[in-house]
Motif scaffolding. Structure first.
Motif, PDB file in Angstrom:
ATOM      1  N   PHE A 148       0.825  -1.216   0.000  1.00 39.65           N
ATOM      2  CA  PHE A 148       0.000   0.000   0.000  1.00 39.65           C
ATOM      3  C   PHE A 148       0.856   1.262   0.000  1.00 39.65           C
ATOM      4  O   PHE A 148       1.513   1.581   0.996  1.00 39.65           O
ATOM      5  N   GLY A 200      -9.799  -6.656  -0.157  1.00 41.57           N
ATOM      6  CA  GLY A 200      -9.121  -7.196  -1.336  1.00 41.57           C
ATOM      7  C   GLY A 200      -9.632  -6.627  -2.649  1.00 41.57           C
ATOM      8  O   GLY A 200      -9.290  -7.131  -3.710  1.00 41.57           O
ATOM      9  N   VAL A 201     -10.445  -5.578  -2.574  1.00 39.16           N
ATOM     10  CA  VAL A 201     -11.015  -5.018  -3.803  1.00 39.16           C
ATOM     11  C   VAL A 201     -10.379  -3.679  -4.179  1.00 39.16           C
ATOM     12  O   VAL A 201      -9.967  -3.484  -5.318  1.00 39.16           O
ATOM     13  N   ARG A 202     -10.284  -2.762  -3.225  1.00 46.18           N
ATOM     14  CA  ARG A 202      -9.852  -1.406  -3.574  1.00 46.18           C
ATOM     15  C   ARG A 202      -8.357  -1.153  -3.351  1.00 46.18           C
ATOM     16  O   ARG A 202      -7.748  -0.346  -4.020  1.00 46.18           O
ATOM     17  N   TYR A 203      -7.784  -1.807  -2.357  1.00 48.78           N
ATOM     18  CA  TYR A 203      -6.349  -1.654  -2.085  1.00 48.78           C
ATOM     19  C   TYR A 203      -5.931  -2.787  -1.165  1.00 48.78           C
ATOM     20  O   TYR A 203      -6.771  -3.498  -0.631  1.00 48.78           O
ATOM     21  N   GLY A 204      -4.653  -2.951  -0.998  1.00 48.27           N
ATOM     22  CA  GLY A 204      -4.168  -3.964  -0.073  1.00 48.27           C
ATOM     23  C   GLY A 204      -4.102  -5.354  -0.712  1.00 48.27           C
ATOM     24  O   GLY A 204      -4.248  -5.519  -1.917  1.00 48.27           O
ATOM     25  N   ARG A 210      -4.658  -9.017  -2.071  1.00 49.67           N
ATOM     26  CA  ARG A 210      -5.728  -9.788  -2.698  1.00 49.67           C
ATOM     27  C   ARG A 210      -5.217 -11.197  -2.961  1.00 49.67           C
ATOM     28  O   ARG A 210      -4.102 -11.384  -3.460  1.00 49.67           O
TER      29      ARG A 210
END
Lengths: 95, 483
Positions: B96, B323-327, B329
């Motif tokens: 991030f 796990g969708v927008r950042y960080g 997955r």
């Protein structure tokens, strides 16, 4: 209080948290002992006590309903795992 | 140069004894030399630091310096820093790169600080030993077999080893004060709402508060002057003028009433730590303070209450990591639910998982009243204890932690014994009060911390009492050998 494996499975599902089955006994043991700690609260009569949600009793501040943020979509999506044409991609939800 | 305080370094920079570039190079070299042993930094930012140092030198030359211009600084890796990885000690945020600065970061930037890097911490600030970090345990510079405390353990170890003159920290249940105590430095948790939470990755929003970690109270005052203040981007920020925290450091303590809560000196306290605290209370008597025994009868309920309130807020706050927008997955998810569960299961460590599950349990249907509502009621009782005490006294004094630093690995098998490390610090978070830990001696060569708790917005009084103590003692000037 002693928790069962089914309790942990239910909570993990509610939190959408994958738990490795090998870690399950450890989670059951630790969460049960945390609940024992927390259960010390039950010794206190709180019938007439007002719950305290926030350390400083102030009213929630309001602001005028005006646009204050600028469009930063490209910058935000640059760190997303998977995007296409400005959209966040996830596995298919509907067939 | 690294032995000097922020106040001394600021004077040296403005008098032209050395430049910020020289100073910054000296600290970067120290990090290079010692941090392989300590692991107190997650990310070091030498290029940015030298760039900021040159800018600071120009600003000093132009006579536009603030007391912090050109001072090297390390941020706990919980504060979002634009363009720099902000990991929060977690695999979840290992990749991030923050797209924006936290308010605290931008305020300190405008004051002219030089960013050396980001310090190690317990994952998502959940821990009291820095052992839950994805980036490995931090070593205590006083004894590398010991933990530095947590969650701001990297900041505390880095300041104690003089790898930076100052660092930021955050405190949800003791995370500034307990590591400050265990590493022999000064750490201040301000009143809830005094320092902006915007861009400070949220753990428990009604408890989290950022603050300075320094060697002296005088330095903490200088840094708080730049950190504190109203922020409209933080919905619980308090709109109240910020006093000059450096202005009352030399006020006399004559007639100051200090309360000693008898519950902070019971059988849970290590007796040698208790002796060191007693000795520091005697110093306060010599300084003219009046010592009064008080009672905070609900003290024993602080840890149980906290372990409902904090996990409940944590489970809500950490739901954003999907796990969708950042960080992080997971690889090849089968469906959306699999994506959420595996990304979170892989991205979070054990302690974070425990707290998310505990919080979800406490908030789940059928349990809300028995746990969350009950905890909020007891939070009121704990807060009322302080309110009543402050009708009679000006400050509360006691130990910061029940023992000196424990060994790495000693408590990480049993979460509840770890939680009890914060037995004396948690109540101030539940009530929202300001509190400081200052060095007050040694037991078996490991530092002891004295905690002072003040009434709401009385940071200046806390800092003054701490500074006066540091004028007549020299515990804060001791350095760990080998660093």
């Amino acid at each position: 209080m002693s928790l069962q494996q089914s309790d942990i499975e239910k909570v993990a599902h509610l939190a959408r948290l994958g738990i490795d089955p090998a870690d399950m006994p450890e989670h059951i043991k630790n969460l049960s002992s945390i609940l024992d700690l927390v259960d010390q609260m039950n010794a206190v009569d709180t019938e007439s006590v007002m719950p305290m949600a926030h350390p400083v009793d102030t009213a929630q501040r309001l602001r005028p309903d005006e646009v204050t943020e600028t469009d930063q979509r490209e910058q935000f999506q640059a760190i997303a795992p998977q995007v296409e044409a400005g959209l966040y991609l996830v596995p298919k939800v509907m067939e | 140069m690294h032995d000097k305080t922020v106040a001394q370094l600021g004077a040296g920079l403005r008098n032209g004894e050395f430049s910020s570039v020289e100073l910054t190079r000296a600290f970067l070299e120290r990090i290079e030399k010692h941090d392989k042993t300590l692991n107190s930094f997650i990310t070091v930012t030498p290029e940015l630091a030298l760039e900021q140092a040159s800018a600071a030198d120009a600003r000093i030359k132009a006579n536009e310096a603030t007391p912090l211009t050109g001072i090297p600084f390390a941020h706990k890796d919980i504060f979002c820093t634009q363009g720099i990885r902000t990991s929060c000690g977690s695999k979840m945020l290992d990749n991030f790169i923050s797209p924006y600065d936290a308010t605290v970061v931008s305020q300190l930037k405008s004051a002219g600080i030089v960013t050396l890097g980001k310090t190690n911490m317990d994952e998502f600030a959940m821990g009291s030993s820095n052992e839950t970090s994805y980036y490995g345990t931090v070593k205590n510079p006083w004894d590398t077999n010991a933990v530095p405390g947590g969650s701001s353990g990297g900041s505390a170890a880095a300041v104690a080893a003089r790898l930076t003159p100052v660092a930021s920290g955050t405190d949800t249940g003791g995370s500034i004060r307990q590591p400050a105590a265990l590493c022999g430095i000064t750490g201040l948790k301000p009143t809830y709402g005094r320092v902006s939470r915007y861009g400070m990755i949220a753990f428990a929003s009604s408890l989290d508060q950022g603050g300075p970690m320094t060697r002296t109270a005088e330095d903490a005052a200088i840094v708080l002057n730049a950190m504190a203040g109203f922020d409209e981007r933080d919905s619980t920020s308090i709109d109240k003028p910020v006093p000059d925290y450096s202005a009352h450091l030399n006020d006399s303590l004559e007639g100051l009433k200090i309360g000693l809560p008898k519950e902070y000196f019971d059988e849970g306290l290590d007796s040698a730590v208790g002796d060191a605290i007693d000795a520091s209370i005697k110093e306060y008597q010599k300084l003219g303070a009046e010592i009064v025994e008080i009672s905070l009868p609900n003290t024993h309920l602080a840890v149980p209450t906290y372990y409902v309130v904090a996990p409940a807020e944590c489970s809500t706050n950490l739901s954003r990591f999907d796990g969708v927008r950042y960080g992080h997955r997971c690889d090849s998810p089968k469906n959306l639910e699999d994506l959420y569960k595996r990304s979170r299961g892989e991205g979070f460590g054990d302690e974070v998982k425990r707290r998310i599950m505990m919080g979800t349990y406490a908030l789940s249907s059928g349990y809300y009243d028995a746990y969350y509502l009950k905890a909020q009621k007891i939070r009121r009782l704990i807060s009322d204890d302080f309110r009543k005490a402050f009708e009679k006294i000006d400050l509360i004094a006691g130990p910061t932690a029940p023992s000196v630093a424990f060994n790495i690995g000693e408590k990480n098998e049993d979460p509840v014994s770890m939680y009890l490390s914060d037995i004396y610090t948690i109540a101030a978070n539940l009530a929202g009060l300001p509190a400081i830990s200052i060095p007050a001696g040694f037991v078996t060569d490991r530092p002891v911390g004295l905690q002072l708790i003040g009434n709401y917005f009385e940071e200046a009084r806390l800092l003054g009492a701490a500074h006066q103590y540091q004028q007549v003692t020299d515990w804060h000037n001791h350095h760990p050998e080998g660093f």
